[in-house]
Design a protein around this motif. Sequence first.
Motif, short mmCIF file in Angstrom:
data_model
loop_
_atom_site.label_atom_id
_atom_site.label_comp_id
_atom_site.label_asym_id
_atom_site.label_seq_id
_atom_site.Cartn_x
_atom_site.Cartn_y
_atom_site.Cartn_z
N TYR A 94 7.92 6.26 -4.91
CA TYR A 94 8.12 7.57 -5.39
C TYR A 94 9.63 7.82 -5.75
CZ TYR A 94 7.74 12.87 -4.95
OH TYR A 94 7.79 14.23 -5.17
N ARG A 95 9.91 7.74 -6.97
CA ARG A 95 11.37 8.17 -7.35
C ARG A 95 11.74 9.34 -7.91
NH1 ARG A 95 13.67 3.32 -7.95
NH2 ARG A 95 12.52 1.47 -7.21
N ARG A 96 10.98 10.44 -7.40
CA ARG A 96 11.61 11.54 -8.41
C ARG A 96 12.69 12.24 -7.49
NH1 ARG A 96 8.68 15.89 -7.66
NH2 ARG A 96 9.10 16.99 -9.52
N LEU A 120 0.80 -1.19 -0.21
CA LEU A 120 0.02 -0.03 -0.08
C LEU A 120 0.74 1.06 0.13
CD1 LEU A 120 -2.75 -0.96 2.48
CD2 LEU A 120 -3.13 -0.32 0.29
N ILE A 121 2.15 1.15 0.90
CA ILE A 121 2.90 2.33 1.04
C ILE A 121 3.50 2.62 -0.35
CG2 ILE A 121 4.88 3.35 2.20
CD1 ILE A 121 3.72 2.04 4.69
N LYS A 122 3.91 1.62 -1.03
CA LYS A 122 4.59 1.69 -2.36
C LYS A 122 3.59 2.48 -3.16
CE LYS A 122 6.73 -0.58 -6.16
NZ LYS A 122 7.24 -1.94 -6.65
N GLY A 123 2.47 1.84 -3.26
CA GLY A 123 1.49 2.32 -4.18
C GLY A 123 1.15 3.88 -3.97
N PHE A 124 1.18 4.09 -2.61
CA PHE A 124 0.99 5.77 -2.41
C PHE A 124 2.14 6.59 -2.86
CE2 PHE A 124 1.33 8.62 1.66
CZ PHE A 124 0.57 9.63 1.06
N GLN A 150 4.06 5.68 -5.72
CA GLN A 150 3.56 5.63 -6.92
C GLN A 150 2.50 6.84 -7.39
OE1 GLN A 150 2.80 1.74 -7.64
NE2 GLN A 150 4.77 1.32 -8.61
N PHE A 151 1.45 6.79 -6.49
CA PHE A 151 0.31 7.60 -6.80
C PHE A 151 0.71 9.09 -6.67
CE2 PHE A 151 -3.89 9.37 -5.30
CZ PHE A 151 -4.43 9.12 -6.50
#
Length: 253
Positions: A232-234, A113-117, A119-120
Amino acid sequence: MEKEMNSKVEEIIGKIERMSLLQDQGCTSEVHQVVTEEGSYVLKSSYEGKYREWLRNEAVVLEKLNTNTEIPTPSYYGYFERKNSSHLIMSFEKGITLTTALREAEKQEQLSLIKGFGQFLQRLHETTVTGFHNNHWLAEQLKKAESYLKTGHADGDLKLLQKITLDRPSSVQQTMIHGDCTTDNVMVINGKVSMFIDVAGMRIGDPRYDESLAIRKWMNHQEFIEAFYEGYRRYKVTKEEFEYFNEGLYEFF
Ligand SMILES: Nc1ncnc2c1ncn2[C@@H]1O[C@H](COP(=O)(O)OP(=O)(O)OP(=O)(O)O)[C@@H](O)[C@H]1O
Ligand SMILES: [Mg+2]
């Protein structure tokens, strides 16, 4: 609900069949689910100056995004003000907040869920939308902070305000931001983080503010932070940036 209020609501969404307070209430408003013959809606109401202003902003943002398919938010149906209250009507979304989802999930599920957050949120920060203008977000937030402090609407004090006014982080590329991006303000639908709610602060601004609020609960939870940054990879906020936004600016909102 009194008659006049009822008829205002019915003008927008049709005859009310039933209505109930939602289980999860925010701190700044009262939220009801309203079911009419046409569908299911949320009525969000605020009663105090600062929060009424936020609700009006939320209505403006939701209306602008009604035709936008890149930033998922509830659909906007209407907004009205009465003498001592303001009211927003939007679609009822069948989901739970990320805060609730994390509370109910097992470890692996929490990480995903946290990874998805992450990405979102990245997707939001990479989106360009028409109708939103870039106008000195941080300077405006500091001005608002000062006015909230003066009227006794802030947790932060004068000393903190002076500090964050003088010590601003060097500026970065501004992007679309949520503006109050805690786990309370994103919804999990069918097991995926897939909608932003509470979007009064959504505009062009400093993405490090969203990032800092997103991770604020996980400072002592390295695995969760890592999961977030798998999505979140920015950019990763530095400790100083995190403190500026989370322990500084956020204290006034
Ligand atoms: N469109 C919606 N569909 C379903 N539930 C919703 C919707 N909007 C809000 N909710 C529920 O109502 C709760 C409060 O909503 P929201 O976060 O917008 O209110 P708030 O009072 O502004 O919160 P805050 O104190 O964070 O400012 C949410 O946590 C969510 O559970
Ligand atoms: Mg909220």
